[in-house]
Design a protein around this motif. Structure first.
Motif, PDB file in Angstrom:
ATOM      1  N   LEU A  28       0.862  -1.192   0.000  1.00  0.00           N
ATOM      2  CA  LEU A  28       0.000   0.000   0.000  1.00  0.00           C
ATOM      3  C   LEU A  28       0.899   1.243   0.000  1.00  0.00           C
ATOM      4  N   PHE A  29       0.674   2.137  -0.957  1.00  0.00           N
ATOM      5  CA  PHE A  29       1.480   3.351  -1.082  1.00  0.00           C
ATOM      6  C   PHE A  29       0.565   4.583  -1.092  1.00  0.00           C
ATOM      7  N   SER A  30       1.072   5.693  -0.555  1.00  0.00           N
ATOM      8  CA  SER A  30       0.292   6.945  -0.530  1.00  0.00           C
ATOM      9  C   SER A  30       1.238   8.125  -0.792  1.00  0.00           C
ATOM     10  N   ARG A  31       0.746   9.114  -1.570  1.00  0.00           N
ATOM     11  CA  ARG A  31       1.543  10.315  -1.846  1.00  0.00           C
ATOM     12  C   ARG A  31       1.276  11.416  -0.819  1.00  0.00           C
ATOM     13  N   THR A  32       0.344  11.153   0.086  1.00  0.00           N
ATOM     14  CA  THR A  32       0.043  12.143   1.130  1.00  0.00           C
ATOM     15  C   THR A  32       0.656  11.698   2.442  1.00  0.00           C
ATOM     16  N   GLU A  33       0.866  12.648   3.323  1.00  0.00           N
ATOM     17  CA  GLU A  33       1.466  12.316   4.610  1.00  0.00           C
ATOM     18  C   GLU A  33       0.454  11.714   5.573  1.00  0.00           C
ATOM     19  N   LYS A  34      -0.817  11.855   5.212  1.00  0.00           N
ATOM     20  CA  LYS A  34      -1.861  11.366   6.095  1.00  0.00           C
ATOM     21  C   LYS A  34      -1.866   9.839   6.097  1.00  0.00           C
ATOM     22  N   LYS A  35      -1.722   9.257   7.247  1.00  0.00           N
ATOM     23  CA  LYS A  35      -1.725   7.815   7.397  1.00  0.00           C
ATOM     24  C   LYS A  35      -3.155   7.290   7.309  1.00  0.00           C
ATOM     25  N   PRO A  36      -3.387   6.194   6.593  1.00  0.00           N
ATOM     26  CA  PRO A  36      -4.735   5.626   6.532  1.00  0.00           C
ATOM     27  C   PRO A  36      -5.240   5.260   7.921  1.00  0.00           C
ATOM     28  N   GLU A  37      -6.547   5.310   8.072  1.00  0.00           N
ATOM     29  CA  GLU A  37      -7.135   4.942   9.355  1.00  0.00           C
ATOM     30  C   GLU A  37      -6.819   3.481   9.668  1.00  0.00           C
ATOM     31  N   GLN A  38      -6.740   3.219  10.971  1.00  0.00           N
ATOM     32  CA  GLN A  38      -6.414   1.852  11.407  1.00  0.00           C
ATOM     33  C   GLN A  38      -7.455   0.867  10.926  1.00  0.00           C
ATOM     34  N   ARG A  39      -8.713   1.326  10.879  1.00  0.00           N
ATOM     35  CA  ARG A  39      -9.799   0.448  10.415  1.00  0.00           C
ATOM     36  C   ARG A  39      -9.535   0.007   8.968  1.00  0.00           C
ATOM     37  N   MET A  40      -9.053   0.946   8.150  1.00  0.00           N
ATOM     38  CA  MET A  40      -8.752   0.634   6.762  1.00  0.00           C
ATOM     39  C   MET A  40      -7.582  -0.352   6.680  1.00  0.00           C
ATOM     40  N   LEU A  41      -6.576  -0.140   7.522  1.00  0.00           N
ATOM     41  CA  LEU A  41      -5.424  -1.041   7.539  1.00  0.00           C
ATOM     42  C   LEU A  41      -5.833  -2.436   7.983  1.00  0.00           C
ATOM     43  N   ASP A  42      -6.750  -2.495   8.965  1.00  0.00           N
ATOM     44  CA  ASP A  42      -7.231  -3.801   9.429  1.00  0.00           C
ATOM     45  C   ASP A  42      -7.966  -4.543   8.314  1.00  0.00           C
ATOM     46  N   ILE A  43      -8.768  -3.770   7.537  1.00  0.00           N
ATOM     47  CA  ILE A  43      -9.502  -4.391   6.421  1.00  0.00           C
ATOM     48  C   ILE A  43      -8.531  -4.939   5.365  1.00  0.00           C
ATOM     49  N   ILE A  44      -7.511  -4.118   5.075  1.00  0.00           N
ATOM     50  CA  ILE A  44      -6.512  -4.555   4.084  1.00  0.00           C
ATOM     51  C   ILE A  44      -5.769  -5.798   4.577  1.00  0.00           C
ATOM     52  N   GLU A  45      -5.467  -5.823   5.880  1.00  0.00           N
ATOM     53  CA  GLU A  45      -4.787  -6.982   6.458  1.00  0.00           C
ATOM     54  C   GLU A  45      -5.668  -8.222   6.372  1.00  0.00           C
ATOM     55  N   LEU A  46      -6.990  -8.010   6.607  1.00  0.00           N
ATOM     56  CA  LEU A  46      -7.930  -9.130   6.496  1.00  0.00           C
ATOM     57  C   LEU A  46      -7.994  -9.640   5.059  1.00  0.00           C
ATOM     58  N   ILE A  47      -7.999  -8.677   4.120  1.00  0.00           N
ATOM     59  CA  ILE A  47      -8.020  -9.056   2.704  1.00  0.00           C
ATOM     60  C   ILE A  47      -6.758  -9.853   2.352  1.00  0.00           C
ATOM     61  N   SER A  48      -5.611  -9.415   2.876  1.00  0.00           N
ATOM     62  CA  SER A  48      -4.358 -10.111   2.571  1.00  0.00           C
ATOM     63  C   SER A  48      -4.365 -11.534   3.124  1.00  0.00           C
ATOM     64  N   SER A  49      -4.971 -11.707   4.294  1.00  0.00           N
ATOM     65  CA  SER A  49      -5.039 -13.058   4.866  1.00  0.00           C
ATOM     66  C   SER A  49      -5.936 -13.955   4.022  1.00  0.00           C
ATOM     67  N   HIS A  50      -7.054 -13.388   3.515  1.00  0.00           N
ATOM     68  CA  HIS A  50      -7.930 -14.167   2.634  1.00  0.00           C
ATOM     69  C   HIS A  50      -7.240 -14.477   1.306  1.00  0.00           C
ATOM     70  N   MET A  51      -6.488 -13.497   0.790  1.00  0.00           N
ATOM     71  CA  MET A  51      -5.753 -13.720  -0.453  1.00  0.00           C
ATOM     72  C   MET A  51      -4.728 -14.837  -0.280  1.00  0.00           C
ATOM     73  N   ALA A  52      -4.121 -14.902   0.900  1.00  0.00           N
ATOM     74  CA  ALA A  52      -3.150 -15.955   1.173  1.00  0.00           C
ATOM     75  C   ALA A  52      -3.812 -17.327   1.095  1.00  0.00           C
ATOM     76  N   VAL A  53      -5.017 -17.437   1.651  1.00  0.00           N
ATOM     77  CA  VAL A  53      -5.748 -18.699   1.608  1.00  0.00           C
ATOM     78  C   VAL A  53      -6.122 -19.054   0.166  1.00  0.00           C
ATOM     79  N   VAL A  54      -6.553 -18.034  -0.598  1.00  0.00           N
ATOM     80  CA  VAL A  54      -6.914 -18.270  -2.008  1.00  0.00           C
ATOM     81  C   VAL A  54      -5.712 -18.787  -2.795  1.00  0.00           C
TER      82      VAL A  54
END
Length: 199
Positions: A28-54
């Motif tokens: 995940l990359f961003s051109r802004t200094e604003k860090k994504p919300e933790q909720r968004m990071l948790d969702i992405i982490e959940l997606i990555s875990s599902h992708m690993a299973v797939v």
């Protein structure tokens, strides 16, 4: 290297881990200094875990396909081997049936003339004829037995083979002369042999 000069202010990596093995990485990359919300990071982490299973399931499916393909090849080879074994058994049965007939013929002659010997014991000429017939049929029987033994040795791969150059025309003529004389010797001169060499 690809993102060089893109002014990346934030980045995060989410590995696809299954059974302690990394199968890939979601970046995940961003051109802004604003860090994504933790909720968004948790969702992405959940997606990555599902992708690993797939990915893991996909690899398992491919592995299963390969195993099934190998098993199919093995089954096909076993099927062909079974057919060859059955054909071999059939040929052996036919061979033994033929050999049984070939062996019976001289054996019947030997036994028949042996039974006649006592009746003609005082007739030296007839006795000599019967004795010669018995000897000839015994010789025929011995040839058949030797041929059977040779065939069994060939099948077992134990018959020694001597390779040497030869004149094929001369060899065929020799074989022809032998069987022509043999046919007269056994009283089958009416069987005509044909000799025709090409070349």
């Amino acid at each position: 290297e690809v993102l060089r000069g893109e002014n990346i202010q934030f980045h995060a990596a989410f590995p696809f881990v299954v059974k302690k093995k990394t199968r890939g990485i979601l970046c995940l990359f961003s051109r802004t200094e604003k860090k994504p919300e933790q909720r968004m990071l948790d969702i992405i982490e959940l997606i990555s875990s599902h992708m690993a299973v797939v990915i893991e399931n996909y690899l398992l499916v491919e592995q299963l396909k390969n195993q099934l393909s190998e098993q199919a090849e093995t089954v096909e080879k076993l099927h062909k081997a079974t057919e060859q074994a059955q054909e071999s058994d059939r040929l052996k049965t036919v061979f033994l049936q033929n050999m049984s007939h070939e062996i019976r013929t001289p054996m019947n002659a030997i036994m028949g003339f042996a039974d006649l010997l006592p009746q003609y014991f005082n007739d030296k000429e007839t006795l000599a004829d019967f004795t010669n017939i018995i000897k000839q049929r015994s010789s025929d029987l011995l040839v058949i037995i030797n041929e059977i033994l040779d065939i069994s040795l060939i099948e077992a791969g134990q018959l020694p083979i001597c390779k040497e150059e030869c004149d094929i025309d001369e060899l065929l003529i020799e074989i022809y002369d032998f069987f022509e004389k043999h046919s007269r010797k056994i009283g089958k001169a009416h069987i005509r042999l044909s000799k025709k060499l090409i070349g």
